[in-house]
Design an enzyme around this catalytic site. Structure first.
Site, PDB file in Angstrom:
ATOM      1  N   THR B  17     -11.401   5.041  -3.407  1.00 31.33           N
ATOM      2  CA  THR B  17     -10.050   5.246  -3.738  1.00 31.33           C
ATOM      3  C   THR B  17      -9.211   5.419  -2.021  1.00 31.33           C
ATOM      4  O   THR B  17      -8.054   5.841  -2.086  1.00 31.33           O
ATOM      5  CB  THR B  17      -9.849   6.761  -4.269  1.00 31.33           C
ATOM      6  OG1 THR B  17     -10.768   7.755  -3.665  1.00 31.33           O
ATOM      7  CG2 THR B  17     -10.429   6.699  -5.750  1.00 31.33           C
ATOM      8  N   GLY B  18      -9.996   5.339  -1.177  1.00 31.90           N
ATOM      9  CA  GLY B  18      -9.255   5.377   0.182  1.00 31.90           C
ATOM     10  C   GLY B  18      -8.663   3.997   0.439  1.00 31.90           C
ATOM     11  O   GLY B  18      -9.010   3.011  -0.286  1.00 31.90           O
ATOM     12  N   GLN B  20      -9.187   1.392   2.825  1.00 31.74           N
ATOM     13  CA  GLN B  20     -10.149   0.585   3.372  1.00 31.74           C
ATOM     14  C   GLN B  20     -11.125   0.125   2.227  1.00 31.74           C
ATOM     15  O   GLN B  20     -11.516  -0.798   1.801  1.00 31.74           O
ATOM     16  CB  GLN B  20     -11.014   0.656   4.594  1.00 31.74           C
ATOM     17  CG  GLN B  20     -10.227   0.830   5.779  1.00 31.74           C
ATOM     18  CD  GLN B  20     -11.014   0.815   6.845  1.00 31.74           C
ATOM     19  OE1 GLN B  20     -12.244   1.142   6.991  1.00 31.74           O
ATOM     20  NE2 GLN B  20     -10.452   0.647   8.294  1.00 31.74           N
ATOM     21  N   LYS B  43     -12.284  12.911  -7.989  1.00 26.14           N
ATOM     22  CA  LYS B  43     -11.340  11.919  -8.731  1.00 26.14           C
ATOM     23  C   LYS B  43     -12.333  11.167  -9.746  1.00 26.14           C
ATOM     24  O   LYS B  43     -11.886  10.206 -10.330  1.00 26.14           O
ATOM     25  CB  LYS B  43     -10.991  10.939  -7.814  1.00 26.14           C
ATOM     26  CG  LYS B  43      -9.791  11.498  -6.665  1.00 26.14           C
ATOM     27  CD  LYS B  43      -9.292  10.433  -5.896  1.00 26.14           C
ATOM     28  CE  LYS B  43      -8.108  11.029  -4.952  1.00 26.14           C
ATOM     29  NZ  LYS B  43      -7.592  10.162  -3.955  1.00 26.14           N
ATOM     30  N   ILE B  96     -20.214   0.819   6.746  1.00 20.72           N
ATOM     31  CA  ILE B  96     -19.300   0.041   7.679  1.00 20.72           C
ATOM     32  C   ILE B  96     -18.716   1.220   8.764  1.00 20.72           C
ATOM     33  O   ILE B  96     -18.169   0.508   9.527  1.00 20.72           O
ATOM     34  CB  ILE B  96     -18.283  -0.630   6.934  1.00 20.72           C
ATOM     35  CG1 ILE B  96     -17.410   0.336   6.144  1.00 20.72           C
ATOM     36  CG2 ILE B  96     -18.911  -1.620   6.183  1.00 20.72           C
ATOM     37  CD1 ILE B  96     -15.822  -0.281   5.853  1.00 20.72           C
ATOM     38  N   THR B  97     -18.502   2.616   8.367  1.00 21.07           N
ATOM     39  CA  THR B  97     -18.156   3.340   9.143  1.00 21.07           C
ATOM     40  C   THR B  97     -18.320   3.387  10.724  1.00 21.07           C
ATOM     41  O   THR B  97     -19.297   3.335  11.068  1.00 21.07           O
ATOM     42  CB  THR B  97     -18.340   4.724   8.674  1.00 21.07           C
ATOM     43  OG1 THR B  97     -18.131   5.172   7.372  1.00 21.07           O
ATOM     44  CG2 THR B  97     -17.462   5.980   9.570  1.00 21.07           C
ATOM     45  N   GLU B  98     -17.135   3.293  11.386  1.00 23.07           N
ATOM     46  CA  GLU B  98     -17.133   3.246  12.967  1.00 23.07           C
ATOM     47  C   GLU B  98     -16.880   4.480  13.427  1.00 23.07           C
ATOM     48  O   GLU B  98     -15.915   5.273  12.837  1.00 23.07           O
ATOM     49  CB  GLU B  98     -16.223   2.237  13.526  1.00 23.07           C
ATOM     50  CG  GLU B  98     -16.122   1.777  14.996  1.00 23.07           C
ATOM     51  CD  GLU B  98     -15.225   0.789  15.389  1.00 23.07           C
ATOM     52  OE1 GLU B  98     -14.456   0.180  14.324  1.00 23.07           O
ATOM     53  OE2 GLU B  98     -15.152   0.486  16.622  1.00 23.07           O
ATOM     54  N   TYR B 162     -18.883 -13.018  11.846  1.00 26.15           N
ATOM     55  CA  TYR B 162     -17.822 -13.981  11.073  1.00 26.15           C
ATOM     56  C   TYR B 162     -17.779 -15.252  11.988  1.00 26.15           C
ATOM     57  O   TYR B 162     -17.800 -16.215  11.497  1.00 26.15           O
ATOM     58  CB  TYR B 162     -16.339 -13.257  11.209  1.00 26.15           C
ATOM     59  CG  TYR B 162     -16.400 -11.908  10.788  1.00 26.15           C
ATOM     60  CD1 TYR B 162     -17.113 -11.458   9.909  1.00 26.15           C
ATOM     61  CD2 TYR B 162     -15.415 -10.913  11.491  1.00 26.15           C
ATOM     62  CE1 TYR B 162     -17.241 -10.229   9.627  1.00 26.15           C
ATOM     63  CE2 TYR B 162     -15.229  -9.824  11.263  1.00 26.15           C
ATOM     64  CZ  TYR B 162     -16.324  -9.181  10.223  1.00 26.15           C
ATOM     65  OH  TYR B 162     -15.977  -8.017   9.906  1.00 26.15           O
ATOM     66  N   GLU B 212     -26.298  -8.446  21.733  1.00 25.57           N
ATOM     67  CA  GLU B 212     -25.385  -8.297  22.716  1.00 25.57           C
ATOM     68  C   GLU B 212     -26.247  -7.284  23.698  1.00 25.57           C
ATOM     69  O   GLU B 212     -27.200  -6.786  23.724  1.00 25.57           O
ATOM     70  CB  GLU B 212     -24.222  -7.410  22.236  1.00 25.57           C
ATOM     71  CG  GLU B 212     -24.307  -6.331  21.284  1.00 25.57           C
ATOM     72  CD  GLU B 212     -23.195  -5.571  20.751  1.00 25.57           C
ATOM     73  OE1 GLU B 212     -22.374  -6.394  20.327  1.00 25.57           O
ATOM     74  OE2 GLU B 212     -23.065  -4.172  20.403  1.00 25.57           O
ATOM     75  N   HIS B 250     -18.610  -0.843  21.710  1.00 26.82           N
ATOM     76  CA  HIS B 250     -19.730  -0.572  20.817  1.00 26.82           C
ATOM     77  C   HIS B 250     -20.455   0.509  21.629  1.00 26.82           C
ATOM     78  O   HIS B 250     -20.703   0.570  22.826  1.00 26.82           O
ATOM     79  CB  HIS B 250     -20.922  -1.557  20.558  1.00 26.82           C
ATOM     80  CG  HIS B 250     -20.356  -2.398  19.499  1.00 26.82           C
ATOM     81  ND1 HIS B 250     -21.128  -3.712  19.197  1.00 26.82           N
ATOM     82  CD2 HIS B 250     -19.659  -2.387  18.598  1.00 26.82           C
ATOM     83  CE1 HIS B 250     -20.400  -4.184  18.130  1.00 26.82           C
ATOM     84  NE2 HIS B 250     -19.440  -3.696  17.984  1.00 26.82           N
TER      85      HIS B 250
END
Lengths: 380, 294
Positions: B17-18, B20, B43, B96-98, B162, B212, B250
Site C-alpha cells: 500500500t506504500g 513504491q 489495512k 529492496i530497501t536501501e 539493468y 564492485e 553503497h
C-alpha cells in the site's frame, strides 16, 4: 561518517568508556583556558581526520601556559596531508605504563562482528598484523548473542594483557561493544588503550566511524554534521541530500545507483577524460533531486561538461527528464549536458526532453557514446 | 529453467500500500508474476487493484499459499518485516530497501541462518530477481530482459544489473535468471550462492558476474569458480577509478587500506579463468562472442 578524535571520545564517554579529561579549543586563548582547567601537563592534539598527525607535528606535550601557547599557535592552521587544522583537543597528559589496542568492526566475509585486541598497541595495527599476527587476539562475535563479560574476560587473558589491567579491560571492552552496536558504528577503535602506572585502563585515542544508515535513530549525531566536510562541494551536496564525492577532473558525473556511478567514472577515464565527482542520485530520484544534483555540479568551476547517466529502475526516467528541465529553468548551467537515458519510462523521458535538445543539451544512445561526447566537450 | 523463482512462484508484497510497493508490485504483476497478496498492518481486508491486502504475513501465507515475499518498506521497519516474513513461512525474501543500518543487517542475517536455515534472503538494497518471461520480483524493468537463456546474471549493483540485461538483450541474447544481490555489507545471498545455482541449472550455459569495489566476496567467488565452475564466466568490476577510503554510495563499496580494490578482484577473477572486461559494454560483447560459440 568519520568522527574527529574529540567527538569519538565524547561518544565513548556516553557508553561509560574512560577517557582523559579535556576539551576542544579553536583558538590559542581557548587552548590556554582548557589547559588551566584540566591541569598541567597537557597534550595539545590536532583534530584532523587523517592518520600520521604525530609525525607531522600535530601532537605536542605542554608543561605550562607558555608551551600551550607555543604549540597551540603552531598546530592551528597546520596542513597535515591536505587537512588544515582548525580545532584542537587539549587533554590532561597521561603517564603510560603499557599501550594496548582494541577495536570492533564488521567481518564482512563471515558476516559476524570482529573484535581485535592486542597487548602491542600504540603502533598501526596493520603493521602488527603484518609482522606479528599472533600478537592480535581475534574474537568473532555473533551479532544475535553479543559480547558478555565472561567472554571478554577470556579474551583479555588470551590477548595476554597485563594481569592488573584485565578486569578493567574486560569491562571496557563490553562497553566498547555496546558503543559499537547500539551506537551504530562501522568502526570503534582505541589505539592506544593504555594502562597507567597507577593501574588505570583508559582510552587515549578514539577512532569512530558511524553508519549513516542509522541516523534515524541517533538524533544526537546532529552535532557531528556541522564539522563533517572540508570540501565545500561535498557540504553543499550533503545539504541537498545527495551522495557526492568530490574529485579533481573536468567531467561532472550524475548517475543513479552507486554501481552505475562508479562505472561512469571508469568509462570516462577509459575514453581519456577525468571525472570531477562521484554523484549517485539514488533510487527513486525525483525532479527535485535531479535539479539539486545539477546545481551542485554547476557550482564546481572545474567542470567543463556534465554527463548524466541514468538507467531507470526504481528511478523513473520521465522524472529525471522533468528534473533536468526544472534545473535548467532554475539556474543557468554553465556546461553542456550529455544525457544517456534508459530503463523505466525511458521512452516518456526522452520524449519530454526532445523539444529542448540543443548544443548544450545532448542525448546519446549508449553509455560509451555519451562518455566520449562528454569527454570531447570537456576538452573543447 | 531458472534459479530461486519460476512461473509458479506465488509472491506477496510487504508494503504493497506504500508508494513504491504499489508501483513495483503492480508492475511485477503486469509482467506476469503471481502477486497473490499484500501485507500492511492495519489495512487487512482492503485491496490494491484487486490484490488482497492482509494484516500479517502469516495471514497472507495461510490465505494464498505464497512462498516468496517482496519487502518494500522503509529502512526503520525492514528488519522486522524480513523476520516477520521468515516467521510467517516465507522461504524466499527479496528486500529492496536501501539504507538499513549495518547492525540490523548483521543481526537479521545471523537470525535467519540460526533460526530459519531454509529461508533465502536476497538483498537488502538490491534490485531483486527476474526470470524473464516467468517471474519478476523487485524493481527491474521487465522490458529490458529477454526470455530463453542461456545466460545467468549475478550483480552487486542495481543499475549495473539493468545495464547488463540491456547489453545482452540488445544482442538478442536471453537470460535464464538475473539476480541482483545488492551492495550492502551483509547481503543475504552472495555471489557463490548464485554461481552454484547457475552451475546446477542445465539451461544456464554462461554467467555474467558484475562486482564492485569493497569487501572480498569477488575474490571468494573467484576461488569457488576456479574449483567448481565449468561454465564460462564474464565479469566486470566497477570502481577502478574509485579513491581509497571513500564510500562510493553503497555502504559496502569502500576500498579499505589495500583491500577491496577493483584491480585485486579483477586479478583474482582472471586467475580463475574468468573473462574480465573493463566496462559493461565490453562485457556484453564478450558474452555475445561466447554465446555464439556455444
Amino acid at each position: 561518517m568519520d568522527l574527529f578524535e574529540y567527538q569519538g571520545k565524547q561518544y565513548f564517554a556516553r557508553y561509560g568508556i574512560a577517557v582523559s579529561p579535556g576539551d576542544i579549543a579553536d583558538t590559542v586563548d581557548q587552548a590556554v583556558a582548557v589547559a588551566e582547567r584540566v591541569g598541567y601537563p597537557v597534550v595539545v592534539k590536532a583534530q584532523v581526520k587523517v592518520g600520521g598527525r604525530g609525525k607531522a607535528g600535530g601532537v605536542k606535550l605542554a608543561a605550562n601556559v607558555e608551551e600551550v601557547r607555543l604549540h597551540a599557535g603552531n598546530i592551528l592552521g597546520l596542513d597535515i596531508k591536505g587537512h588544515v587544522v582548525r580545532r584542537l583537543w587539549i587533554e590532561r597528559s597521561s603517564d603510560i605504563a603499557k599501550e594496548y589496542y582494541a577495536s570492533f568492526t564488521l567481518d564482512r566475509l563471515n558476516k559476524v562482528h570482529l573484535g581485535m585486541l592486542s597487548a602491542q598497541g600504540g603502533v598501526e595495527i596493520e603493521v602488527v598484523a603484518e609482522e606479528n599476527p599472533e600478537a592480535i587476539a581475534f574474537l568473532s562475535i555473533d551479532p544475535v548473542h553479543g559480547l558478555d563479560l565472561a567472554t571478554a574476560r577470556r579474551w583479555v587473558n588470551e590477548a595476554e594483557l597485563d594481569e592488573v589491567a584485565r578486569e578493567q579491560a574486560a569491562t571496557l571492552l563490553v562497553h566498547l561493544y555496546e558503543c559499537y552496536t547500539h551506537g551504530d558504528c562501522d568502526l570503534a577503535e582505541i589505539n592506544p588503550l593504555i594502562l597507567t602506572p597507577d593501574n588505570k585502563v583508559h582510552a587515549l585515542d578514539a577512532k569512530v566511524t558511524l553508519d549513516e544508515n542509522a541516523s534515524f535513530r541517533h538524533p544526537e549525531w546532529e552535532e557531528f554534521r556541522a564539522t563533517e566536510f572540508d570540501d565545500p562541494r561535498e557540504k553543499m551536496a550533503k545539504e541537498k541530500g545527495l551522495n557526492y564525492i568530490g574529485l579533481d577532473g573536468t567531467v561532472g558525473i550524475i548517475a543513479n545507483g552507486a554501481g552505475l556511478a562508479m562505472s561512469t567514472l571508469d568509462v570516462v577515464n577509459q575514453v581519456g577524460g577525468t571525472a570531477a565527482n562521484f554523484l549517485d542520485i539514488g533510487g527513486g530520484a525525483n525532479a527535485d533531486v535531479m535539479a539539486a544534483a545539477l546545481e551542485v555540479i554547476n557550482a564546481d568551476p572545474k567542470v567543463k561538461a556534465i554527463f548524466v547517466n541514468i538507467f531507470g529502475g526504481i528511478t523513473r526516467v520521465d522524472d529525471v527528464a522533468h528534473g533536468v528541465l526544472e534545473a535548467l529553468g532554475r539556474v543557468s548551467i554553465a556546461s553542456p549536458i550529455v544525457l544517456r537515458l534508459d530503463g523505466t519510462n525511458a521512452v516518456e523521458g526522452r520524449a519530454i526532453l526532445a523539444p529542448h535538445l540543443s548544443a548544450s543539451l545532448i542525448t546519446e544512445p549508449t553509455m560509451m557514446d555519451a562518455a566520449r561526447r562528454a569527454v570531447s566537450l570537456a576538452k573543447a | 529453467m531458472s534459479i530461486f523463482v519460476d512461473e509458479n512462484t506465488k509472491v506477496i508484497v510487504q508494503g504493497l500500500t506504500g508508494g513504491q510497493g504499489r508501483f513495483h508490485g503492480l508492475r511485477n504483476r503486469d509482467y506476469g508474476t503471481k502477486i497473490v497478496g499484500g501485507v500492511t498492518p492495519g489495512k487487512g481486508g482492503t485491496d490494491v487493484e484487486g490484490i488482497p491486502v492482509f494484516n500479517s504475513v502469516k495471514e497472507a501465507v495461510a490465505a494464498t499459499g505464497a512462498t516468496a515475499s517482496f519487502v518494500s518498506v522503509p529502512p526503520k521497519f525492514a528488519a522486522a518485516a524480513i523476520l516477520e516474513a521468515a516467521e510467517g513461512g516465507i522461504t524466499f525474501i527479496v528486500c529492496i530497501t536501501e539504507g538499513i543500518p549495518a547492525q540490523d543487517e548483521a543481526i537479521i542475517y545471523n537470525r535467519l541462518v540460526e533460526d530459519f536455515p531454509g529461508v533465502r534472503l536476497l538483498g537488502p538494497n538490491c534490485p531483486g530477481i527476474i526470470s524473464p518471461g516467468k517471474c519478476n520480483i523487485g524493481i527491474t524493468s521487465g522490458d529490458i530482459a529477454l526470455a530463453g537463456g542461456p545466460v545467468g546474471i549475478v550483480s552487486r549493483s542495481g543499475t549495473l544489473t539493468y545495464q547488463a540485461l540491456y547489453e545482452l538483450s540488445q544482442q538478442g541474447i536471453g537470460q535464464t535468471t538475473c539476480v541482483g544481490i545488492g551492495g550492502d555489507p551483509v547481503p543475504g545471498t552472495n555471489f557463490i550462492d548464485c554461481l552454484e545455482a547457475f552451475e546446477a541449472d542445465p539451461d544456464t550455459r554462461a554467467v555474467m558476474m558484475i562486482g564492485e569495489i569493497g569487501g572480498s566476496e569477488e575474490e571468494r567467488a573467484a576461488a569457488w569458480i576456479k574449483l567448481h565452475m565449468t561454465k564460462p564466466v564474464v565479469s566486470y568490476i566497477a570502481g577502478v577509478t574509485a579513491p581509497p577510503g571513500r564510500k562510493m554510495g553503497h555502504a559496502g563499496a569502500i576500498i579499505s587500506g589495500s583491500k577491496g580494490t577493483a584491480q585485486a578482484k579483477m586479478d583474482a577473477l582472471a586467475d580463475a579463468g574468468v573473462h574480465v572486461c573493463l566496462n559493461p559494454t565490453e562485457a556484453g560483447q564478450k558474452m555475445g562472442d561466447i554465446v555464439k560459440a556455444l
